[in-house]
Design a protein around this motif. Structure first.
Motif, mmCIF file in Angstrom:
data_model
loop_
_atom_site.group_PDB
_atom_site.id
_atom_site.type_symbol
_atom_site.label_atom_id
_atom_site.label_comp_id
_atom_site.label_asym_id
_atom_site.label_seq_id
_atom_site.Cartn_x
_atom_site.Cartn_y
_atom_site.Cartn_z
ATOM 1 N N LYS A 16 0.836 -1.210 0.000
ATOM 2 C CA LYS A 16 0.000 0.000 0.000
ATOM 3 C C LYS A 16 0.871 1.260 0.000
ATOM 4 C CE LYS A 16 -3.683 -1.996 2.809
ATOM 5 N NZ LYS A 16 -4.137 -2.101 4.177
ATOM 6 N N THR A 19 2.011 2.302 3.434
ATOM 7 C CA THR A 19 3.178 1.605 3.999
ATOM 8 C C THR A 19 4.466 2.273 3.535
ATOM 9 O OG1 THR A 19 1.890 -0.433 3.904
ATOM 10 C CG2 THR A 19 4.248 -0.671 4.246
ATOM 11 N N ILE A 20 4.523 2.584 2.240
ATOM 12 C CA ILE A 20 5.724 3.236 1.690
ATOM 13 C C ILE A 20 5.898 4.603 2.347
ATOM 14 C CG2 ILE A 20 6.827 4.073 -0.431
ATOM 15 C CD1 ILE A 20 6.381 1.045 -0.423
ATOM 16 N N PHE A 22 4.808 5.562 5.221
ATOM 17 C CA PHE A 22 5.251 5.382 6.617
ATOM 18 C C PHE A 22 6.753 5.142 6.681
ATOM 19 C CE2 PHE A 22 6.613 2.259 9.760
ATOM 20 C CZ PHE A 22 6.375 2.959 10.931
ATOM 21 N N LEU A 23 7.243 4.265 5.792
ATOM 22 C CA LEU A 23 8.671 3.922 5.820
ATOM 23 C C LEU A 23 9.540 5.139 5.530
ATOM 24 C CD1 LEU A 23 8.500 0.445 4.044
ATOM 25 C CD2 LEU A 23 9.258 0.854 6.385
ATOM 26 N N LEU A 24 9.115 5.955 4.572
ATOM 27 C CA LEU A 24 9.901 7.149 4.222
ATOM 28 C C LEU A 24 9.886 8.153 5.379
ATOM 29 C CD1 LEU A 24 8.860 7.540 0.477
ATOM 30 C CD2 LEU A 24 10.966 6.565 1.387
ATOM 31 N N TYR A 26 9.389 7.349 8.531
ATOM 32 C CA TYR A 26 10.157 6.722 9.615
ATOM 33 C C TYR A 26 11.652 6.954 9.399
ATOM 34 C CZ TYR A 26 12.191 3.000 12.476
ATOM 35 O OH TYR A 26 12.948 2.296 13.389
ATOM 36 N N SER A 27 12.072 6.778 8.161
ATOM 37 C CA SER A 27 13.492 6.967 7.843
ATOM 38 C C SER A 27 13.932 8.404 8.118
ATOM 39 C CB SER A 27 13.726 6.612 6.376
ATOM 40 O OG SER A 27 15.014 7.012 5.994
ATOM 41 N N LYS A 28 13.062 9.357 7.754
ATOM 42 C CA LYS A 28 13.407 10.771 7.978
ATOM 43 C C LYS A 28 13.480 11.082 9.474
ATOM 44 C CE LYS A 28 11.575 12.546 3.687
ATOM 45 N NZ LYS A 28 10.328 12.930 3.047
ATOM 46 N N LEU A 30 14.062 8.910 12.001
ATOM 47 C CA LEU A 30 14.976 8.093 12.816
ATOM 48 C C LEU A 30 16.385 8.700 12.892
ATOM 49 C CD1 LEU A 30 15.364 5.325 14.344
ATOM 50 C CD2 LEU A 30 16.194 4.430 12.178
ATOM 51 N N ARG A 31 16.850 8.818 14.115
ATOM 52 C CA ARG A 31 18.233 9.275 14.331
ATOM 53 C C ARG A 31 18.951 8.236 15.179
ATOM 54 N NH1 ARG A 31 17.186 12.041 11.017
ATOM 55 N NH2 ARG A 31 17.080 14.288 10.758
#
Lengths: 45, 194
Positions: A16, A19-20, A22-24, A26-28, A30-31
């Motif tokens: 979906k 989901t993509i 969310f992942l992008l 999340y990546s931004k 996350l430290r």
């Protein structure tokens, strides 16, 4: 893992967009901070 | 190393250096293969979605920590992570099987409340009270054995030790207690069924 014997070839599928997205995000957010030999994860809003 | 692999390696390097756009390209490039692979194993869209997400969370964490060292093999590496998570999913499901309420299958056909409803519970209580009154008509020795066996859940060995008679005698008294109880029930013309 269970063996599957279906002959039908599966159509290629995509995850979906949410989901993509969310992942992008999340990546931004996350430290990974390193202090001496320790690693700390933090999520920035 | 072919062109796509070279591109992947460059994108991974660029992402590790802080370019978030590179991750977006990598995901868009490989999402179909990875998601289809996961779905072909689990045959459930929601589970496939979860495993796909967990796979990339692992990828992101590993890359952000700078621990990725399989240069030029990005896709096989991600596929291996996905494969391991699929195995974890099946292991977890084996320990805790999941019932799905979809299509014609109804979860309540295998799950039911085995407890009695209020009416049956009242009838059961009444019958038990009646039986407790009826057994008082039994001879003392038979009553003693029946109470120990049925209400105190003692074994015949324990009953024989407690009453000082042999096991066979205790068994005989129990047998006669039941025969006499049936006679009492017939005599009073009682129906003791739920």
């Amino acid at each position: 893992m269970a063996k599957l014997y279906s002959r039908k070839k599966l159509q290629p599928m995509n995850p979906k967009k949410e989901t993509i997205s969310f992942l992008l995000s999340y990546s931004k957010a996350l430290r990974i901070n390193t202090y001496k030999k320790l690693e700390f994860e933090s999520i920035l809003n | 190393m072919d062109n796509a692999e070279a591109n992947d390696a460059l994108l991974v390097k660029s992402y590790m250096e802080g370019d978030e756009q590179s991750l977006s390209i990598l995901i868009n490039r490989h999402q179909q293969r990875i998601y289809s692979f996961i779905f072909s194993k689990v045959f459930d869209k929601d589970v496939a979605e979860d495993i796909f997400q967990d796979t990339f969370i692992k990828v992101i964490k590993t890359l952000k920590r700078g621990k990725y060292n399989e240069e030029g093999k990005f896709l096989p590496w991600v596929m291996r992570i996905a494969h391991n998570l699929v195995i974890d999913h099946f292991r977890k499901n084996k320990r805790m099987p999941k019932f799905e309420n979809s299509g014609d299958f109804n979860i309540f056909s295998v799950l039911c409340d085995s407890g009695l409803n209020a009416e049956k519970q009242i009838i059961k209580d009444q019958i038990e009270a009646d039986v407790q009154e009826l057994i008082k008509e039994l001879p003392e020795d038979q009553l003693e054995v029946l109470v120990m066996r049925i209400y105190k859940d003692m074994s015949f060995k324990e009953i024989s030790e407690r009453t000082g008679v042999s096991i066979n005698t205790a068994l005989g008294r129990m047998r006669y207690a039941l025969i006499n109880l049936r006679k009492v029930i017939e005599k009073h013309n009682l129906v003791l069924t739920n």
